[in-house]
Design a protein around this motif. Structure first.
Motif, PDB file in Angstrom:
ATOM      1  N   TYR A 106      -7.912 -10.975  -1.557  1.00 43.65           N
ATOM      2  CA  TYR A 106      -7.463 -10.922  -0.163  1.00 43.65           C
ATOM      3  C   TYR A 106      -5.968 -11.216  -0.074  1.00 43.65           C
ATOM      4  O   TYR A 106      -5.228 -10.556   0.673  1.00 43.65           O
ATOM      5  CB  TYR A 106      -8.240 -11.928   0.678  1.00 43.65           C
ATOM      6  CG  TYR A 106      -9.699 -11.588   0.837  1.00 43.65           C
ATOM      7  CD1 TYR A 106     -10.142 -10.279   0.756  1.00 43.65           C
ATOM      8  CD2 TYR A 106     -10.650 -12.587   1.067  1.00 43.65           C
ATOM      9  CE1 TYR A 106     -11.483  -9.960   0.903  1.00 43.65           C
ATOM     10  CE2 TYR A 106     -11.991 -12.279   1.210  1.00 43.65           C
ATOM     11  CZ  TYR A 106     -12.408 -10.971   1.129  1.00 43.65           C
ATOM     12  OH  TYR A 106     -13.729 -10.661   1.270  1.00 43.65           O
ATOM     13  N   ALA A 107      -5.508 -12.228  -0.839  1.00 43.95           N
ATOM     14  CA  ALA A 107      -4.068 -12.533  -0.836  1.00 43.95           C
ATOM     15  C   ALA A 107      -3.264 -11.364  -1.394  1.00 43.95           C
ATOM     16  O   ALA A 107      -2.183 -11.032  -0.880  1.00 43.95           O
ATOM     17  CB  ALA A 107      -3.811 -13.799  -1.655  1.00 43.95           C
ATOM     18  N   GLY A 108      -3.779 -10.732  -2.449  1.00 41.21           N
ATOM     19  CA  GLY A 108      -3.104  -9.563  -3.000  1.00 41.21           C
ATOM     20  C   GLY A 108      -3.098  -8.397  -2.036  1.00 41.21           C
ATOM     21  O   GLY A 108      -2.106  -7.647  -1.954  1.00 41.21           O
ATOM     22  N   PHE A 109      -4.189  -8.235  -1.294  1.00 40.03           N
ATOM     23  CA  PHE A 109      -4.255  -7.159  -0.301  1.00 40.03           C
ATOM     24  C   PHE A 109      -3.199  -7.370   0.789  1.00 40.03           C
ATOM     25  O   PHE A 109      -2.530  -6.426   1.217  1.00 40.03           O
ATOM     26  CB  PHE A 109      -5.659  -7.117   0.305  1.00 40.03           C
ATOM     27  CG  PHE A 109      -5.914  -5.909   1.171  1.00 40.03           C
ATOM     28  CD1 PHE A 109      -6.427  -4.744   0.616  1.00 40.03           C
ATOM     29  CD2 PHE A 109      -5.638  -5.943   2.530  1.00 40.03           C
ATOM     30  CE1 PHE A 109      -6.658  -3.625   1.413  1.00 40.03           C
ATOM     31  CE2 PHE A 109      -5.867  -4.844   3.329  1.00 40.03           C
ATOM     32  CZ  PHE A 109      -6.385  -3.680   2.767  1.00 40.03           C
ATOM     33  N   ARG A 110      -3.053  -8.624   1.234  1.00 37.11           N
ATOM     34  CA  ARG A 110      -2.021  -8.917   2.230  1.00 37.11           C
ATOM     35  C   ARG A 110      -0.631  -8.584   1.691  1.00 37.11           C
ATOM     36  O   ARG A 110       0.209  -8.023   2.397  1.00 37.11           O
ATOM     37  CB  ARG A 110      -2.081 -10.399   2.630  1.00 37.11           C
ATOM     38  CG  ARG A 110      -3.316 -10.788   3.409  1.00 37.11           C
ATOM     39  CD  ARG A 110      -3.108 -12.147   4.057  1.00 37.11           C
ATOM     40  NE  ARG A 110      -2.766 -13.172   3.091  1.00 37.11           N
ATOM     41  CZ  ARG A 110      -3.589 -14.118   2.672  1.00 37.11           C
ATOM     42  NH1 ARG A 110      -4.824 -14.150   3.127  1.00 37.11           N
ATOM     43  NH2 ARG A 110      -3.186 -15.028   1.821  1.00 37.11           N
ATOM     44  N   THR A 111      -0.387  -8.955   0.417  1.00 36.42           N
ATOM     45  CA  THR A 111       0.921  -8.672  -0.184  1.00 36.42           C
ATOM     46  C   THR A 111       1.163  -7.169  -0.267  1.00 36.42           C
ATOM     47  O   THR A 111       2.270  -6.683  -0.002  1.00 36.42           O
ATOM     48  CB  THR A 111       1.006  -9.296  -1.581  1.00 36.42           C
ATOM     49  OG1 THR A 111       0.786 -10.705  -1.479  1.00 36.42           O
ATOM     50  CG2 THR A 111       2.356  -9.048  -2.217  1.00 36.42           C
ATOM     51  N   ALA A 112       0.122  -6.413  -0.651  1.00 40.83           N
ATOM     52  CA  ALA A 112       0.270  -4.963  -0.764  1.00 40.83           C
ATOM     53  C   ALA A 112       0.556  -4.331   0.592  1.00 40.83           C
ATOM     54  O   ALA A 112       1.386  -3.415   0.708  1.00 40.83           O
ATOM     55  CB  ALA A 112      -0.993  -4.361  -1.380  1.00 40.83           C
ATOM     56  N   VAL A 113      -0.115  -4.800   1.635  1.00 41.07           N
ATOM     57  CA  VAL A 113       0.141  -4.263   2.981  1.00 41.07           C
ATOM     58  C   VAL A 113       1.583  -4.552   3.399  1.00 41.07           C
ATOM     59  O   VAL A 113       2.280  -3.685   3.948  1.00 41.07           O
ATOM     60  CB  VAL A 113      -0.858  -4.862   3.988  1.00 41.07           C
ATOM     61  CG1 VAL A 113      -0.454  -4.510   5.419  1.00 41.07           C
ATOM     62  CG2 VAL A 113      -2.268  -4.356   3.707  1.00 41.07           C
ATOM     63  N   ALA A 114       2.033  -5.790   3.117  1.00 41.17           N
ATOM     64  CA  ALA A 114       3.380  -6.174   3.527  1.00 41.17           C
ATOM     65  C   ALA A 114       4.463  -5.484   2.713  1.00 41.17           C
ATOM     66  O   ALA A 114       5.615  -5.428   3.146  1.00 41.17           O
ATOM     67  CB  ALA A 114       3.551  -7.693   3.415  1.00 41.17           C
ATOM     68  N   THR A 115       4.113  -4.935   1.546  1.00 33.19           N
ATOM     69  CA  THR A 115       5.120  -4.344   0.664  1.00 33.19           C
ATOM     70  C   THR A 115       5.062  -2.816   0.648  1.00 33.19           C
ATOM     71  O   THR A 115       6.046  -2.131   0.921  1.00 33.19           O
ATOM     72  CB  THR A 115       4.940  -4.873  -0.775  1.00 33.19           C
ATOM     73  OG1 THR A 115       4.989  -6.300  -0.755  1.00 33.19           O
ATOM     74  CG2 THR A 115       6.033  -4.346  -1.688  1.00 33.19           C
ATOM     75  N   VAL A 116       3.894  -2.269   0.329  1.00 36.22           N
ATOM     76  CA  VAL A 116       3.778  -0.829   0.110  1.00 36.22           C
ATOM     77  C   VAL A 116       3.812  -0.062   1.429  1.00 36.22           C
ATOM     78  O   VAL A 116       4.407   1.021   1.513  1.00 36.22           O
ATOM     79  CB  VAL A 116       2.491  -0.514  -0.683  1.00 36.22           C
ATOM     80  CG1 VAL A 116       2.340   0.992  -0.876  1.00 36.22           C
ATOM     81  CG2 VAL A 116       2.504  -1.222  -2.030  1.00 36.22           C
ATOM     82  N   VAL A 117       3.192  -0.606   2.472  1.00 38.74           N
ATOM     83  CA  VAL A 117       3.152   0.114   3.743  1.00 38.74           C
ATOM     84  C   VAL A 117       4.559   0.326   4.314  1.00 38.74           C
ATOM     85  O   VAL A 117       4.913   1.451   4.716  1.00 38.74           O
ATOM     86  CB  VAL A 117       2.242  -0.618   4.746  1.00 38.74           C
ATOM     87  CG1 VAL A 117       2.358   0.004   6.133  1.00 38.74           C
ATOM     88  CG2 VAL A 117       0.797  -0.577   4.265  1.00 38.74           C
ATOM     89  N   PRO A 118       5.425  -0.696   4.394  1.00 37.97           N
ATOM     90  CA  PRO A 118       6.788  -0.427   4.883  1.00 37.97           C
ATOM     91  C   PRO A 118       7.563   0.548   4.012  1.00 37.97           C
ATOM     92  O   PRO A 118       8.348   1.351   4.530  1.00 37.97           O
ATOM     93  CB  PRO A 118       7.446  -1.817   4.871  1.00 37.97           C
ATOM     94  CG  PRO A 118       6.338  -2.779   4.919  1.00 37.97           C
ATOM     95  CD  PRO A 118       5.221  -2.137   4.168  1.00 37.97           C
ATOM     96  N   PHE A 119       7.325   0.477   2.688  1.00 36.73           N
ATOM     97  CA  PHE A 119       8.041   1.421   1.828  1.00 36.73           C
ATOM     98  C   PHE A 119       7.575   2.852   2.079  1.00 36.73           C
ATOM     99  O   PHE A 119       8.397   3.784   2.121  1.00 36.73           O
ATOM    100  CB  PHE A 119       7.839   1.057   0.359  1.00 36.73           C
ATOM    101  CG  PHE A 119       8.584   1.958  -0.572  1.00 36.73           C
ATOM    102  CD1 PHE A 119       9.925   1.738  -0.856  1.00 36.73           C
ATOM    103  CD2 PHE A 119       7.959   3.048  -1.171  1.00 36.73           C
ATOM    104  CE1 PHE A 119      10.623   2.585  -1.701  1.00 36.73           C
ATOM    105  CE2 PHE A 119       8.649   3.899  -2.018  1.00 36.73           C
ATOM    106  CZ  PHE A 119       9.987   3.662  -2.286  1.00 36.73           C
ATOM    107  N   ALA A 120       6.253   3.041   2.223  1.00 39.68           N
ATOM    108  CA  ALA A 120       5.752   4.388   2.524  1.00 39.68           C
ATOM    109  C   ALA A 120       6.308   4.875   3.865  1.00 39.68           C
ATOM    110  O   ALA A 120       6.666   6.056   4.013  1.00 39.68           O
ATOM    111  CB  ALA A 120       4.227   4.376   2.547  1.00 39.68           C
ATOM    112  N   ALA A 121       6.396   3.973   4.843  1.00 42.10           N
ATOM    113  CA  ALA A 121       6.976   4.360   6.138  1.00 42.10           C
ATOM    114  C   ALA A 121       8.450   4.728   6.000  1.00 42.10           C
ATOM    115  O   ALA A 121       8.941   5.658   6.656  1.00 42.10           O
ATOM    116  CB  ALA A 121       6.813   3.205   7.139  1.00 42.10           C
ATOM    117  N   ALA A 122       9.170   4.014   5.134  1.00 45.77           N
ATOM    118  CA  ALA A 122      10.583   4.340   4.910  1.00 45.77           C
ATOM    119  C   ALA A 122      10.735   5.741   4.341  1.00 45.77           C
ATOM    120  O   ALA A 122      11.659   6.483   4.705  1.00 45.77           O
ATOM    121  CB  ALA A 122      11.209   3.311   3.967  1.00 45.77           C
TER     122      ALA A 122
END
Length: 639
Positions: free
Chosen positions: A33-49
Motif C-alpha cells: 500500500y505504501a509503495g502504491f501511494r509512492t507510485a501514484v505520487a510519482t508516475v501519475v504526474p510524470f505521465a501527465a507531464a
C-alpha cells in the motif's frame, strides 16, 4: 474508497493460501500500500507531464518521490511534522537552487550550502534526518539544470500530495504497524528456539550472536513503534493496550528462551511445540484469525510464558492485565542539538564533507556530463556515509544494483515499444522499490534504476542512457570514496567505546545477579545490554568494511570479546530465571574479569584471581569458565 476496491483481490487471494504464505502476504500488504501511494505520487504526474506536454509537472513527480521517501512512518503527528518541514524547506531549497543554477559557479555555491545545512538535520533526530537527506538529493537534481521558482512550487505540491495520501487520503489503521512489528518479534523468537532445538552439533556461539541479536533488534523496533503510537494518541483502545502487554510478554519469553538455550546446551531435554507455538502466535497476530493452539510444558518457565502470550493473542479485544509503561515522547532537547552541532563533533564534520563533495560533484558533472548532470552528485551524496566502512559498503551496493537495474532497463527498451506498457511497468517497479527500501538497499537500487533510466528514455533519450547511468554512478561512487578517505572517520575508536560500554554493563549485571534485585531493575539492565551489544556488533561490521588489514586482525579479538560477553549474559540470565542467586564471590569474579578486558581497552590490565571458587556447582562453574574465556581476549586488545 475506489483504491481499496481495486486492490480488494489482495484481501481475498490470501485466504486461499496456506497459513505461512497467508501470513507473509499480510505482512507485505502494508508495504504494498505504501509503495502504491509512492507510485501514484510519482508516475501519475510524470505521465501527465508527457501527455499534456507540461514539463513543470515533472517536478510534481519528483516532489512525490522524495516526499514519500522522507516519510519517517509512525503516528500521523510525527509524519505531519516531518512532511511540513520537507515541503517548506524543500520548496525554498529547490527554488533557490533552480534560480541560482544559471551558472556553474552558482550551482556549486547553492548545492554546497544546501548539502551542508541538510546534513546537519541528523542532529535533530531520526525523524528529521531523512527529510534533510531527501532535500539535499532533490537539490542535486535542481542544480543540474537551471529553472524557475515555479518548478520549486511544483516540487512542493508533489510533497504535499505525498504527505496527504499517506496521512489523510489513504492511511494505514493506527495499530497495524505495531501489530506487524509484534508479529515479526514472535517470528524471530520462533527462529531462536528452532536454532536451539536443531539437531546436534549446534553452533552455540552463532545461536547467541545471530539469533539473540535478531530478537533484540525486533524487540527494540516493536518497542519504539509502541512508544511512537502511544505518544501520538490521547486516548487508548483495548487493542493497543493488549498489543503492548503482548510486547511485554515477548520480552519475558525472550529471557526464558535464553535460559532454555543454556539448559539445552547443558544436555537438558528439549521442549515440544515451543517454536511452533511461537510461530502460531506470530501468524495469529498477522492474520487476525486464530489458528491451532499448541500446549507447551507448563512446568517449564518458557512454556508458561508462551501460554501467557497465547491467552492474550487469542482475545485481543478484552483487557488482560496492566499496561506496561513506556517512555513518553521526548521533547526536542536544544542542549543536545547544540552539542551535536559542535564544530568538533562528528555531525558537523560530516556536514562539511558532504557540502564540499556536493559542490565538487555538481561542478564536475555540469562540465563533463551535460547530458544528465544530476546523476554524479546524486550518486556521490547517497554513497557517502558518516562511517568509512559504511561508505565502502554503500558504494559496492549502489554499483551492483545500478548494473543489474540498467540491464533491466535495456531489456525493456529493446523489447517493449508501447509507451502505455512501459508506464505501467514503471508503476510496478516504483511499488517494488518502495517495498524493499527498508530491507535491502541493493534491491532498492535494482528496482529504482530502471525507473529513472526509462523516464529519461521516454523524455527523449535512447538506450545509451543506461550506460551513461552506470558510468555516472561509478564516478559518483568514486568521488564519495575519495571524500571518505580524504577526511576519514575510522571506526576503531567508536568500536572501542561501544565494546567498553558492553563490558561495563556486563560487570554491573554480574554484581546485580548476586542480590535479590527488583524485576524491573534486571529488565532495565538486560535491555541496556542488548542495545549496547547491537551497537557494538554494528560498529564491528563497519570496521570489517574498512580497507585496512590491521583492522580486520583486531576484529577477531572484538568478535571473541562480544561473543563471550553475550554468553556470560545468557548464563547470568539462566541463573536468575531459574531462581538461583549467583554466589557473591563468583559474581564479583565475573565482574572483575569483565573489568580486566575493559582495562585492556584503556591500556592497562587489572588482576582478578579465582582462588576458592572451585566446587560451586555446574552453573557457577560455567560462569567462571566463560569469564576466563572473556578475559583471555584482554591480551590481544593492544596488538
Amino acid at each position: 474508497s475506489w483504491v481499496r476496491i481495486l486492490l480488494s483481490p489482495l484481501c481475498v487471494l490470501p485466504a486461499l493460501m496456506p497459513t505461512s504464505r497467508r501470513a507473509l502476504v499480510e505482512r507485505m500488504k502494508p508495504l504494498f500500500y505504501a509503495g502504491f501511494r509512492t507510485a501514484v505520487a510519482t508516475v501519475v504526474p510524470f505521465a501527465a507531464a508527457m501527455l499534456l506536454h507540461q514539463p513543470h509537472l515533472i517536478w510534481v513527480a519528483l516532489g512525490g518521490w522524495f516526499g514519500s521517501r522522507a516519510d519517517p512512518g509512525g503516528p500521523r503527528a510525527d509524519r505531519a511534522w516531518a512532511a511540513t518541514t520537507f515541503v517548506i524547506a524543500g520548496t525554498v531549497a529547490i527554488s533557490l537552487t533552480l534560480v541560482g543554477a544559471t551558472t556553474i559557479l552558482g550551482a556549486v555555491a547553492m548545492l554546497g550550502g544546501i548539502a551542508f545545512l541538510g546534513s546537519l538535520s541528523m542532529a535533530f533526530g531520526s525523524n528529521f534526518a531523512p527529510t534533510g537527506t531527501m532535500i539535499v538529493i532533490a537539490a542535486s537534481v535542481a542544480a543540474s539544470r537551471p529553472g524557475s521558482a515555479i518548478d520549486g512550487l511544483m516540487f512542493g505540491i508533489g510533497g504535499i500530495w505525498a504527505a496527504l495520501s499517506s496521512t489523510i487520503v489513504w492511511p494505514l489503521w493506527p495499530h497495524v504497524p505495531l501489530r506487524m512489528a509484534t508479529a515479526r518479534l514472535y517470528e524471530r523468537l520462533a527462529e531462536f528456539t528452532e536454532a536451539v532445538e536443531a539437531p546436534a552439533p549446534v553452533d552455540w556461539h552463532s545461536v547467541a550472536r545471530i539469533h539473540q541479536r535478531a530478537v533484540r533488534r525486533a524487540l527494540e523496533e516493536a518497542r519504539n513503534c509502541a512508544i511512537r503510537i502511544r505518544a501520538g494518541r490521547r486516548g487508548e483502545s483495548t487493542l493497543g493496550t493488549n498489543l503492548r502487554v503482548l510486547l511485554g510478554e515477548a520480552e519475558a519469553v525472550f529471557h526464558d528462551a535464553i535460559a532454555y538455550s543454556e539448559e539445552v546446551e547443558r544436555g537438558m531435554p528439549k521442549l515440544a511445540n515451543a517454536s511452533t507455538a511461537l510461530r502460531n502466535i506470530a501468524n495469529d497476530l498477522t492474520l487476525r484469525k486464530l489458528g491451532l493452539q499448541l500446549t507447551v510444558d507448563p512446568a517449564n518457565p518458557l512454556g508458561r510464558a508462551i501460554a501467557g502470550a497465547q491467552a492474550i493473542v487469542r482475545d485481543l479485544e478484552h483487557t488482560h492485565g496492566s499496561t506496561p509503561s513506556f517512555t513518553p515522547r521526548m521533547k526536542l532537547d536544544f542542549q543536545r542539538v547544540l552539542g551535536a552541532l559542535s564544530v568538533r563533533g562528528p555531525i558537523f564534520g560530516h556536514a562539511v564533507r558532504v557540502g564540499l563533495l556536493a559542490a565538487f560533484a555538481i561542478g564536475l558533472s555540469r562540465f563533463a556530463a551535460p547530458g544528465n548532470p544530476g546523476w554524479i552528485p546524486i550518486s556521490a551524496l547517497t554513497v557517502l556515509q558518516p562511517q568509512l566502512g559504511a561508505t565502502f559498503r554503500r558504494g559496492a551496493e549502489r554499483m551492483l544494483g545500478t548494473i543489474f537495474g540498467a540491464a533491466v532497463a535495456l531489456f525493456v527498451l529493446g523489447t517493449i515499444h508501447d509507451v502505455r506498457i512501459v508506464v505501467t511497468l514503471l508503476f510496478f517497479l516504483t511499488i517494488a522499490a518502495s517495498m524493499v527500501r527498508g530491507y535491502s538497499y541493493r534491491l532498492f537500487v535494482v528496482f529504482f534504476t530502471p525507473v529513472f533510466v526509462l523516464l529519461n528514455a521516454l523524455g527523449g533519450g535512447d538506450w545509451h542512457i543506461a550506460f551513461e547511468r552506470i558510468i555516472d554512478v561509478a564516478i559518483g561512487g568514486a568521488l564519495a570514496v575519495v571524500a571518505a578517505l580524504t577526511f576519514p572517520s575510522f571506526e576503531r575508536p567508536r568500536l572501542e567505546q561501544a565494546t567498553a560500554r558492553v563490558l561495563s554493563l556486563v560487570s554491573q549485571y554480574a554484581r546485580l545477579a548476586t542480590e535479590a534485585q527488583a524485576d524491573w531493575t534486571l529488565r532495565a539492565i538486560r535491555r541496556e545490554l542488548g542495545v549496547a551489544l547491537e551497537h557494538a556488533e554494528t560498529s564491528l561490521e563497519y570496521l570489517l568494511a574498512e580497507p585496512r588489514r590491521h583492522s580486520h586482525q583486531r576484529a577477531e579479538a572484538v568478535l571473541f570479546t562480544l561473543t563471550y560477553a553475550r554468553r556470560i549474559v545468557a548464563a547470568l540470565t539462566h541463573s536468575l530465571e531459574e531462581g538461583v542467586i549467583v554466589d557473591k564471590d563468583v559474581g564479583e569474579y565475573v565482574a572483575l574479569r569483565a573489568d580486566d578486558v575493559r582495562a585492556g581497552l584503556e591500556g592497562h590490565t587489572a588482576i582478578a584471581g579465582r582462588d576458592g571458587l572451585i566446587g560451586r556447582g555446574p552453573i557457577m562453574a560455567e560462569l567462571i569458565h566463560r569469564a576466563d574465556l572473556l578475559a583471555s581476549a584482554a591480551s590481544s586488545w593492544n596488538a
